[in-house]
Scaffold this motif. Structure first.
Motif, PDB file in Angstrom:
ATOM      1  N   ARG A   1      17.461  -8.760   2.401  1.00 11.44           N
ATOM      2  CA  ARG A   1      18.028  -8.834   1.175  1.00 11.44           C
ATOM      3  C   ARG A   1      19.035  -7.800   1.099  1.00 11.44           C
ATOM      4  NH1 ARG A   1      12.659  -9.657   0.002  1.00 11.44           N
ATOM      5  NH2 ARG A   1      12.120  -7.614  -0.654  1.00 11.44           N
ATOM      6  N   HIS A   2      18.724  -6.572   1.350  1.00 14.66           N
ATOM      7  CA  HIS A   2      19.939  -5.609   1.473  1.00 14.66           C
ATOM      8  C   HIS A   2      21.040  -5.856   2.069  1.00 14.66           C
ATOM      9  CE1 HIS A   2      21.533  -1.511   1.282  1.00 14.66           C
ATOM     10  NE2 HIS A   2      21.696  -1.582   2.439  1.00 14.66           N
ATOM     11  N   LEU A   3      20.680  -6.576   3.408  1.00 15.69           N
ATOM     12  CA  LEU A   3      21.938  -6.719   4.273  1.00 15.69           C
ATOM     13  C   LEU A   3      22.761  -7.847   3.657  1.00 15.69           C
ATOM     14  CD1 LEU A   3      20.247  -6.603   7.923  1.00 15.69           C
ATOM     15  CD2 LEU A   3      22.159  -5.077   6.998  1.00 15.69           C
ATOM     16  N   LEU A   4      22.221  -9.132   3.112  1.00 18.33           N
ATOM     17  CA  LEU A   4      22.706  -9.840   2.609  1.00 18.33           C
ATOM     18  C   LEU A   4      23.767  -9.679   1.405  1.00 18.33           C
ATOM     19  CD1 LEU A   4      20.100 -12.739   2.563  1.00 18.33           C
ATOM     20  CD2 LEU A   4      22.472 -12.635   3.915  1.00 18.33           C
TER      21      LEU A   4
ATOM     22  N   GLY B   1      10.861  -9.686  11.973  1.00 13.39           N
ATOM     23  CA  GLY B   1       9.937  -9.643  11.338  1.00 13.39           C
ATOM     24  C   GLY B   1      10.374  -9.734   9.731  1.00 13.39           C
ATOM     25  N   ALA B   2      11.173 -10.675   9.725  1.00 11.65           N
ATOM     26  CA  ALA B   2      12.030 -10.894   8.531  1.00 11.65           C
ATOM     27  C   ALA B   2      11.112 -11.369   7.076  1.00 11.65           C
ATOM     28  CB  ALA B   2      13.105 -11.800   8.724  1.00 11.65           C
ATOM     29  N   THR B   3      10.089 -11.904   7.272  1.00 11.46           N
ATOM     30  CA  THR B   3       9.268 -12.579   6.046  1.00 11.46           C
ATOM     31  C   THR B   3       8.061 -11.322   5.688  1.00 11.46           C
ATOM     32  OG1 THR B   3       7.837 -13.516   7.813  1.00 11.46           O
ATOM     33  CG2 THR B   3       9.697 -14.618   7.029  1.00 11.46           C
ATOM     34  N   GLY B   4       8.247 -10.235   6.468  1.00 13.18           N
ATOM     35  CA  GLY B   4       7.231  -9.249   6.064  1.00 13.18           C
ATOM     36  C   GLY B   4       7.797  -8.473   5.073  1.00 13.18           C
ATOM     37  N   GLN B   5       7.302  -7.381   4.411  1.00 15.23           N
ATOM     38  CA  GLN B   5       7.658  -6.386   3.491  1.00 15.23           C
ATOM     39  C   GLN B   5       8.933  -5.650   3.662  1.00 15.23           C
ATOM     40  OE1 GLN B   5       4.494  -4.210   1.533  1.00 15.23           O
ATOM     41  NE2 GLN B   5       3.896  -5.980   0.285  1.00 15.23           N
ATOM     42  N   GLN B   6       8.855  -5.132   4.794  1.00 15.81           N
ATOM     43  CA  GLN B   6      10.083  -4.282   5.184  1.00 15.81           C
ATOM     44  C   GLN B   6      11.368  -5.278   5.647  1.00 15.81           C
ATOM     45  OE1 GLN B   6       8.447  -1.074   7.810  1.00 15.81           O
ATOM     46  NE2 GLN B   6       8.885   0.329   5.905  1.00 15.81           N
TER      47      GLN B   6
END
Length: 70
Positions: free
Chosen positions: A22-25, A11-16
């Motif tokens: 972004r946080h992991l990167l 679900g990487a393109t959803g809000q959560q």
């Protein structure tokens, strides 16, 4: 690249999911981002941040296995 390993985000393109990517990167992880549409604008934005985009669907076990390979 990071020595921390790779994390698959569903679900990487959803809000959560996008916030998680972004946080992991930012924390130095390699991220593999699962999306049904790798050509979508949201998927392209995540890819531009450094995530690896993979096509898949949570209802398709074979696509999940492929996304988790390696």
């Amino acid at each position: 690249m990071s020595n921390r390993g790779t994390i698959l985000v569903l679900g990487a393109t959803g809000q959560q999911g996008g916030a998680t990517v972004r946080h992991l990167l930012a924390d130095g992880w390699r991220v593999r981002a699962l999306t049904r549409d790798p050509a979508s604008p949201r998927a392209r934005r995540i890819e531009a941040l450094g995530a690896e985009i993979v096509a898949g669907d949570m209802d398709d076990a074979a696509s999940l296995e492929t996304a988790m390979a390696g």
